[in-house]
Design an enzyme around this catalytic site. Sequence first.
Site, PDB file in Angstrom:
ATOM      1  N   HIS A  47       0.818  -1.212   0.000  1.00  0.00           N
ATOM      2  CA  HIS A  47       0.000   0.000   0.000  1.00  0.00           C
ATOM      3  C   HIS A  47       0.852   1.262   0.000  1.00  0.00           C
ATOM      4  CE1 HIS A  47      -2.411  -3.002   2.415  1.00  0.00           C
ATOM      5  NE2 HIS A  47      -3.225  -2.746   1.405  1.00  0.00           N
TER       6      HIS A  47
ATOM      7  N   HIS B 222       0.927   4.796   1.721  1.00  0.00           N
ATOM      8  CA  HIS B 222       0.397   5.394   2.947  1.00  0.00           C
ATOM      9  C   HIS B 222       0.521   6.910   2.887  1.00  0.00           C
ATOM     10  CE1 HIS B 222      -0.315   1.794   5.618  1.00  0.00           C
ATOM     11  NE2 HIS B 222       0.211   1.253   4.531  1.00  0.00           N
TER      12      HIS B 222
ATOM     13  N   HIS C 202      -3.622   4.396   4.967  1.00  0.00           N
ATOM     14  CA  HIS C 202      -3.529   4.319   3.513  1.00  0.00           C
ATOM     15  C   HIS C 202      -3.817   5.690   2.895  1.00  0.00           C
ATOM     16  CE1 HIS C 202      -4.652  -0.242   3.441  1.00  0.00           C
ATOM     17  NE2 HIS C 202      -3.565   0.008   4.149  1.00  0.00           N
TER      18      HIS C 202
ATOM     19  N   HIS D 291     -11.712   0.952   1.851  1.00  0.00           N
ATOM     20  CA  HIS D 291     -10.608   0.077   1.475  1.00  0.00           C
ATOM     21  C   HIS D 291     -11.144  -1.037   0.580  1.00  0.00           C
ATOM     22  CE1 HIS D 291      -6.986  -2.273   1.681  1.00  0.00           C
ATOM     23  NE2 HIS D 291      -7.680  -3.307   2.114  1.00  0.00           N
TER      24      HIS D 291
ATOM     25  N   HIS E  89      -9.173   2.643  -1.854  1.00  0.00           N
ATOM     26  CA  HIS E  89      -8.228   3.736  -1.601  1.00  0.00           C
ATOM     27  C   HIS E  89      -7.301   3.898  -2.802  1.00  0.00           C
ATOM     28  CE1 HIS E  89      -8.321   2.530   2.958  1.00  0.00           C
ATOM     29  NE2 HIS E  89      -9.404   3.214   2.612  1.00  0.00           N
TER      30      HIS E  89
ATOM     31  N   ASP F 257      -4.360   1.616  -2.311  1.00  0.00           N
ATOM     32  CA  ASP F 257      -4.499   0.153  -2.374  1.00  0.00           C
ATOM     33  C   ASP F 257      -3.856  -0.348  -3.666  1.00  0.00           C
ATOM     34  OD1 ASP F 257      -5.938   0.119   0.006  1.00  0.00           O
ATOM     35  OD2 ASP F 257      -7.887   0.143  -1.008  1.00  0.00           O
TER      36      ASP F 257
ATOM     37  N   HIS G 183       3.485  -5.248   3.764  1.00  0.00           N
ATOM     38  CA  HIS G 183       2.935  -5.870   4.974  1.00  0.00           C
ATOM     39  C   HIS G 183       3.282  -7.353   5.045  1.00  0.00           C
ATOM     40  CE1 HIS G 183       0.361  -2.495   6.292  1.00  0.00           C
ATOM     41  NE2 HIS G 183       0.274  -2.230   4.992  1.00  0.00           N
TER      42      HIS G 183
ATOM     43  N   ARG H   2       4.074  -4.027   9.413  1.00  0.00           N
ATOM     44  CA  ARG H   2       4.737  -3.385   8.277  1.00  0.00           C
ATOM     45  C   ARG H   2       6.189  -3.862   8.227  1.00  0.00           C
ATOM     46  NH1 ARG H   2       1.794   2.562   8.798  1.00  0.00           N
ATOM     47  NH2 ARG H   2      -0.288   1.675   9.048  1.00  0.00           N
TER      48      ARG H   2
END
Length: 162
Positions: free
Chosen positions: A61, A63, A79, A87, A96, A99, A136, A153
């Site tokens: 993602h 952020h 995000h 999401h 998002h 995403d 992630h 993360r």
Amino acid sequence: MLATLAACATGPKPDASAVAELQASRGSTVTGRLSFAQFGSKVRVSGQVSGLKPGAEHGFHVHEKGDCSSGDGMSTGGHFNPAGAPHGRHGHGSHHVGDLPPLGADSYGVARVNFETDRISLAGANSVVGKGLIVHRDPDDYTTQPTGNAGPRLACAVISAR
């Protein structure tokens, strides 16, 4: 003649470009380098991420904050979501801007990234330049709001213009 051939071999020049150098979070070995190239309304994302769990899928993602100072990636915030969308899965319905498609690691723990999208840009409201990029530990479930329940993360980068 050689100059003409060389120009054809390199392809069109992007309108803008950026790079993200992923650094491992505390306790992780995940690193990588991603390139972003804007061609009109599309951004091509390419590169490689290594140190992943072999054969596993990982959430990936953009952020909201370009800040990897916390050591665990949490300083990047949530995000990137300038439109306030729910999401979801990249390329499927509402989601998002941050995403991205999941990373699929091969049997050596390496994920090769190569996709195009019109959801992100390198300028304007959906620009990812200056934002955080996170890998992630777990796959994204695409339903848990607002995160996708993708776990800790493992690596963090700031997307920087070139």
